[in-house]
Motif scaffolding. Sequence first.
Motif: not given
Lengths: 297, 379
Positions: A109-117, A169-173, B121-125
């Motif tokens: 979920t945390a990794l996916f957040i950039p895609t949602v923004l 942004r692409m990574l999480g998806y 995770t820290l880097i991504m967020l």
Amino acid sequence: MKRRGFKSGITPYLYVLPAIVPMLVFLYWPLIVNFILSVLDWNFISPTRNFIGLKNYTSLFQREAFSMALINTGKYILGLLPWAILIPLAISVLILTVKNKKLRDLYETALFIPTVLSFSVACFVWIWMLTPIGGVIATLLESVGLRPISWLADHRFALWAIVIVSGWRMLGYHELLLGGSLKSVPTEYIEAATIDGASSWRIFWSIRFPLITPTVFFLLVTTAIFVSDYVFMPIHILTQGGPYNASTNLIYLVYQFAFQFFNTGLASATALITFLLFVIITALVFYFGERRVHYGD
Amino acid sequence: MQDTLLLRMRQAGWFDLLVFFLVLAIILVGLGVAGLIQYNVQMSQMAEDLTEFEIRQNLGMLALRRGSFLNIGQIALVAVLLGFALLALSSYLQDKVSLQTKKNLGRLRVVMQYVVALVVTLIMLFPIYWMIISSLKTSTELLYPVPTLWPREFQWQNFPNVLNRAPFVRYLFNTLVSTFFVMLGQVVLGVLAAYGFAKGKFKGQNVLFLLVLGALMVPIQVTFVPIYVMISRLGWINSFPGLIVPNLVSAYFIFMLRQAFKSVDESYLDAGRVDGLGRIGLIWHVLVPMTKPTLITISIITFISGWNSYFWPKMVATRDEFRTIAVGVTRLRQTFAGMETANYNEIMAGAVMAIIPIVLLFLVLQKYIMTGMSKAAMK
């Protein structure tokens, strides 16, 4: 009871056509009009449109912006491939053996957040982070003894800054998609191989990876086609294609021709070339890629 | 002994990777040496009174790349040899260490796993953290040469300031309205078309479905000039129809839902027919409930991408009354132009306000999205 009518007659069309007609009007008709516009000289408002044959195309090939855009389109695709496949794959393998499911979900979920923004919003955050003076990345570089780079104003780095932003942004998806298909690999295969004494590395390459090649192939195709579209927004917000066209790509060029130079002919010609290029890339990827894909049962 | 050690090393799997990098390093070194030789040959052929600039011009790429391949190659070579040494050592020690040590090593590996995951995770967020933190800083604090990780002084005033400068509430309203209608259209038309394609059989079905597949491949930027002309002829520039109508159909939606509908067995439909359901009834009472997770997932994705869409709203809505939030945020920079570096706190405040609704929606519906997506990947 018989399935009356649905196998023949006009009823099925009533279900399909409400979707197909708008598609024809707003996608396929424009594609044709696009071709017509590309042989005309027009500026959106003038009442006269002169037929000028292939002049738009020849003029395109003489422009430096066009050749830059062509090369950069390739650079963007190559630059984003690791972000689209390699890194997400490494990350999903990394957490594959974590047993706590809640923790794993939280992570994804945390990794996916950039895609949602909203990407436009995210781009502003990145502009602020990439600022050479007072920006957090510049400070970070300085603290390890490197010179701060003005990422967005330097023709050597502008394109790669956009690659990083888009990759982020692409990574999480993609991680989610690859992780999902990795989880679907039957555990019996893995157990059998473990008993036979195979190392986890060997298990990955001989069992897991072949079984997820359909997903990898899918991502390869979509990356090749959609990257040009994907990077439009960061180009538009971060660099406007500059400095000196160093970060422009074909799709951004279409936009520039249309809404900065108001030249519909050049814009349509570029759009058409871009479209043909996508078709060629897709065909190539399918030709070289598909025979390596193992479709399961 | 030597043989078995080599065998063990090969079993470890890392071996193949190391060999690959070894080859790569050797190629790099080769390139470097070749480049260096060529460089020296060309230098010796040049006249002696050339200036530095002229030499560089004559050398072209060689001047830039001199030796750098060699350096990288050397580093890679050393790294690969170190890797081999480590591998040999671990293979040698493999059955010499006790079970206890092995267990501990396993635990260490798990810990490392968590650490790497946490760092990623820290880097991504971090950008999101940075956005929120910056939105609360004062303008003076933004100008510190070394950025602060936590605001010295919280300036909540940034948020009302942004609301005064740009009609954010209006942007939000526009986004909600246009996204809602786009989603409505895509769901209704998508469900109907997916039903037709999945369960119907009619002349030209394949051709029509090819049209859907082809539509997946054409980005809006390729067709937007004619669409724009069309919309402006209709007088729809700066209007809700202009924002909504060109996006009413989603090929992606039809494609995904058709797959889901296809997986519903015909016998369920027959049972529904026995109960006297019409076609719409079949869709609503049989197909939709049976494919609910997929339907919800794609709808959410449609909503999110509609909310975030940028290109078309930017083209069509040039006045504040019709701007959506994704476009509206870019206005903040232009409105405050002239003091660019000093007002990032306000831009970030606008950014925070723009993402709150969509992030909340995501977190509430997160379960649907995540499971739906990984399921989609399995197909």
